[in-house]
Design a protein around this motif. Structure first.
Motif, mmCIF file in Angstrom:
data_model
loop_
_atom_site.group_PDB
_atom_site.id
_atom_site.type_symbol
_atom_site.label_atom_id
_atom_site.label_comp_id
_atom_site.label_asym_id
_atom_site.label_seq_id
_atom_site.Cartn_x
_atom_site.Cartn_y
_atom_site.Cartn_z
ATOM 1 N N GLY A 1 55.037 14.578 50.171
ATOM 2 C CA GLY A 1 54.478 14.610 51.518
ATOM 3 C C GLY A 1 54.315 16.010 52.075
ATOM 4 O O GLY A 1 53.933 16.176 53.237
ATOM 5 N N LEU A 2 54.587 17.031 51.255
ATOM 6 C CA LEU A 2 54.563 18.416 51.725
ATOM 7 C C LEU A 2 53.226 19.076 51.427
ATOM 8 O O LEU A 2 52.429 18.590 50.629
ATOM 9 N N MET A 3 53.007 20.214 52.091
ATOM 10 C CA MET A 3 51.765 20.972 51.939
ATOM 11 C C MET A 3 52.027 22.211 51.094
ATOM 12 O O MET A 3 53.120 22.788 51.111
ATOM 13 N N ASN A 4 51.005 22.648 50.371
ATOM 14 C CA ASN A 4 51.065 23.879 49.576
ATOM 15 C C ASN A 4 49.928 24.800 49.999
ATOM 16 O O ASN A 4 48.829 24.336 50.301
ATOM 17 N N SER A 5 50.185 26.092 49.995
ATOM 18 C CA SER A 5 49.122 27.063 50.264
ATOM 19 C C SER A 5 49.467 28.357 49.541
ATOM 20 O O SER A 5 50.525 28.477 48.909
ATOM 21 N N ILE A 6 48.563 29.328 49.620
ATOM 22 C CA ILE A 6 48.745 30.597 48.923
ATOM 23 C C ILE A 6 49.433 31.586 49.847
ATOM 24 O O ILE A 6 48.939 31.886 50.937
ATOM 25 N N PHE A 7 50.587 32.097 49.422
ATOM 26 C CA PHE A 7 51.383 33.041 50.204
ATOM 27 C C PHE A 7 50.904 34.461 49.904
ATOM 28 O O PHE A 7 50.434 34.741 48.789
ATOM 29 N N PRO A 8 51.008 35.392 50.859
ATOM 30 C CA PRO A 8 50.480 36.738 50.640
ATOM 31 C C PRO A 8 51.072 37.485 49.442
ATOM 32 O O PRO A 8 50.424 38.392 48.909
ATOM 33 N N THR A 9 52.286 37.113 49.009
ATOM 34 C CA THR A 9 52.876 37.795 47.842
ATOM 35 C C THR A 9 52.344 37.248 46.524
ATOM 36 O O THR A 9 52.662 37.788 45.458
ATOM 37 N N GLY A 10 51.569 36.172 46.571
ATOM 38 C CA GLY A 10 51.079 35.543 45.354
ATOM 39 C C GLY A 10 51.798 34.256 45.012
ATOM 40 O O GLY A 10 51.327 33.470 44.190
ATOM 41 N N LYS A 11 52.960 34.018 45.629
ATOM 42 C CA LYS A 11 53.653 32.755 45.419
ATOM 43 C C LYS A 11 52.942 31.635 46.172
ATOM 44 O O LYS A 11 52.002 31.881 46.933
ATOM 45 N N LYS A 12 53.403 30.420 45.987
ATOM 46 C CA LYS A 12 52.882 29.286 46.743
ATOM 47 C C LYS A 12 53.835 28.992 47.898
ATOM 48 O O LYS A 12 55.058 29.040 47.735
ATOM 49 N N LEU A 13 53.284 28.714 49.053
ATOM 50 C CA LEU A 13 54.094 28.413 50.227
ATOM 51 C C LEU A 13 54.237 26.906 50.357
ATOM 52 O O LEU A 13 53.235 26.184 50.421
ATOM 53 N N ILE A 14 55.474 26.420 50.396
ATOM 54 C CA ILE A 14 55.747 24.999 50.576
ATOM 55 C C ILE A 14 56.029 24.776 52.055
ATOM 56 O O ILE A 14 56.895 25.429 52.639
ATOM 57 N N GLU A 15 55.315 23.835 52.655
ATOM 58 C CA GLU A 15 55.350 23.677 54.115
ATOM 59 C C GLU A 15 55.614 22.241 54.531
ATOM 60 O O GLU A 15 54.997 21.312 54.017
ATOM 61 N N ALA A 16 56.540 22.078 55.470
ATOM 62 C CA ALA A 16 56.744 20.804 56.156
ATOM 63 C C ALA A 16 56.604 21.094 57.645
ATOM 64 O O ALA A 16 57.362 21.898 58.202
ATOM 65 N N SER A 17 55.650 20.445 58.300
ATOM 66 C CA SER A 17 55.363 20.823 59.685
ATOM 67 C C SER A 17 54.842 19.643 60.483
ATOM 68 O O SER A 17 54.353 18.655 59.936
ATOM 69 N N SER A 18 54.941 19.778 61.799
ATOM 70 C CA SER A 18 54.402 18.789 62.733
ATOM 71 C C SER A 18 54.461 19.394 64.139
ATOM 72 O O SER A 18 55.219 20.343 64.381
ATOM 73 N N PRO A 19 53.712 18.844 65.100
ATOM 74 C CA PRO A 19 53.729 19.390 66.464
ATOM 75 C C PRO A 19 54.890 18.823 67.280
ATOM 76 O O PRO A 19 54.703 18.251 68.357
ATOM 77 N N THR A 20 56.107 18.972 66.774
ATOM 78 C CA THR A 20 57.281 18.307 67.368
ATOM 79 C C THR A 20 58.367 19.298 67.759
ATOM 80 O O THR A 20 59.553 18.977 67.693
ATOM 81 N N SER A 21 57.975 20.483 68.176
ATOM 82 C CA SER A 21 58.995 21.510 68.406
ATOM 83 C C SER A 21 59.127 21.884 69.876
ATOM 84 O O SER A 21 59.094 21.031 70.756
#
Length: 515
Positions: free
Chosen positions: A280-300
């Motif tokens: 259920g998590l998101m992946n994207s490209i991190f500036p260092t070249g690694k992949k960023l693993i993200e868990a997020s929602s507008p609940t903060s």
């Protein structure tokens, strides 16, 4: 000669211009509210001409506060909220409002796309969210075709601001990869993604991809007139705000988690491997070249501001009359209460949920003896519980706890709340010196871009410093573990049972518009 770096950090709640030196010392900041316009329920937009005027004022102001002139700025980076949509027409002109990341007009479209996400997850390694640009573009194509047909370039928030400064139309790859536009294996746009979202014609509207530290243009003459910056000042790729906060807090690998308690509930870590679809998590490209693993929602933390308006009108007025902020009084209150004080549960779903898309904010356990103070403490706790919900998903992917959590966002302005996070997460939490972490992340990017440091890791070592550490308190951890178990059981019981309430709310809203 010393180097000074300007970051423009356009968040969903506030927009800031901040100046840092080459050692990461924050010299000045100028902020103004991001002017969210809600012409219909769920629409969150911003007038882009007004935004540019406000940015010009803020940049003039921050230079004056830092006692610098425009020609002393060595480099500029833009940082912005992810997702949302900012477009230009075929003549590179503004013709419609920008769409912020809180926008939920395309919620039903997103639900439909997510039901078939297995068709694209192997490409983008992203799930589908209502505020992602391809989903909004699909909505525009269906509901506002006249605007859709005028689109000549598709940008993210910070790419749009960089365009205002330089006239160059480029898309930074971290933002694009977090927006379901990019094949994470090839790190290029993939036409199959555009076909999946029903917007194949938009492939030709996508700007060239760049990296965070790439030189992306120079301040133009027209921008210099608006901002007071010097013509020719280099402007770099910049970052999605969650990347910037992670970089600024020294989160460069999986030994640390970055937790952002701000407009959004963001929980991330860079990793060599990507999270699977079933996580259920998101992946994207991190500036260092690694992949960023993200868990997020507008609940903060945005929930807290709204609940204070609802519950603490008189107290806010009294605090202002005494020359204080309501948050000063709430900090004293938090210092003198603990996990036993509030005997109710709060779901921080005013802007959306991290469990059921139909869920809304709720207090559970209100009795005749319940006080406003208890309700406020429950809000603080509920926000931290929503973060814990996401952190536990990250832990399943990583397989073990990180050494520490580095926290950023508006929630860090309350030491008692940070301690609550340490207790609820049962992990040490650290804060770094700067209180404008998006700005610091941008300054680190600029420092690498101008050649002050050879890479992001070297720049972080020189420009980011820990100022405080909060250890979990065993007695509070035990109490919060019990309370979180109740939170989770209630959340599970209500899962898939919110739709009737949502339909009732929508029917009532429609009836009010008719009358």
């Amino acid at each position: 000669m010393a180097n000074y770096f300007l970051t423009i950090d356009n968040g969903g709640t506030n927009t800031k211009a901040a100046v840092f030196d080459e050692h990461g010392v924050q010299l000045a900041v100028s902020a103004f509210p991001t002017k969210n316009r809600e012409r219909q329920a769920g629409f969150h937009e911003i007038n882009l001409t007004d935004l540019w005027a406000d940015l010009g004022t803020a940049i003039h102001d921050v230079l004056q506060k830092a006692q610098l002139t425009g020609d002393q700025i060595s480099g500029i980076s833009t940082v912005g909220h992810g997702k949302g949509l900012y477009v230009l027409d075929q003549h590179q002109q503004i013709f419609m409002d920008g769409i912020l990341s809180a926008d939920s007009r395309a919620e039903q479209d997103a639900i439909g796309f997510e039901e078939h996400v297995d068709q694209i997850f192997g490409l983008s390694h992203q799930h589908v969210m209502p505020s992602q640009a391809p989903v909004i573009l699909h909505w525009l194509k269906q509901h506002e075709p006249e605007n859709y047909q005028r689109i000549g370039a598709v940008l993210s928030n910070k790419d749009f601001i960089r365009f205002l400064l330089t006239g160059s139309i480029l898309q930074e790859i971290g933002d694009a990869s977090g927006n379901n536009f990019v094949n994470l294996e090839t790190e290029t746009y993939d036409s199959r993604l555009f076909e999946f979202f029903g917007i194949p014609e938009m492939v030709d509207k996508m700007p060239p991809l760049v990296r965070a530290t790439d030189l992306c243009g120079h301040v133009s003459e027209s921008a210099a007139q608006v901002t007071g910056l010097q013509v020719g000042t280099p402007v770099f790729g910049g970052m999605f705000d969650i990347d910037a906060c992670a970089i600024a807090t020294g989160v460069l690998d999986s030994s640390k988690f970055s937790l952002i308690a701000g407009t959004w509930n963001m929980n991330i870590f860079p990793n060599d491997q990507m999270a699977s679809e079933d996580s259920g998590l998101m992946n994207s490209i991190f500036p260092t070249g690694k992949k960023l693993i993200e868990a997020s929602s507008p609940t903060s933390a945005g929930n807290l501001a709204i609940m204070i308006k609802m519950l603490m009108t008189a107290e806010t007025r009294d605090a202002q009359a005494n020359g204080k902020s309501i948050y000063d009084d709430l900090e004293v209150f938090l210092e003198n209460t603990d996990a036993q004080f509030a005997k109710l549960i709060y779901f921080p779903f005013l802007y959306g949920s991290n469990s059921d898309p139909d869920a809304s904010g709720a207090f559970i356990g209100v009795r005749s003896s319940t006080t406003k103070s208890e309700m406020l403490r429950a809000v603080y706790e509920g926000v931290a519980f929503a973060h814990r919900y996401h952190v536990q998903s990250l832990l399943k992917v990583l397989g073990h706890q990180p050494d520490v959590i580095r926290m950023s966002g508006g929630g860090t302005n309350s030491p008692s709340w940070v301690q609550m996070f340490a207790n609820i997460l049962n992990m040490p939490v650290e804060l770094v010196e700067s209180n404008e972490l998006g700005g610091l992340g941008g300054a680190i990017t600029s420092a690498v871009g101008v050649g002050q440091y050879s890479d992001l890791e070297s720049a972080v070592q020189q420009m980011s410093r820990v100022k405080a550490r909060y250890e979990p308190q065993a007695d509070q951890v035990a109490l919060y573990d019990r309370k979180y178990a109740v939170y989770l059981s209630l959340l599970t019981a209500l899962d898939h049972n919110w739709s009737g309430l949502k339909a009732l709310q929508e029917d009532s809203a429609t009836a009010q518009l008719v009358h």
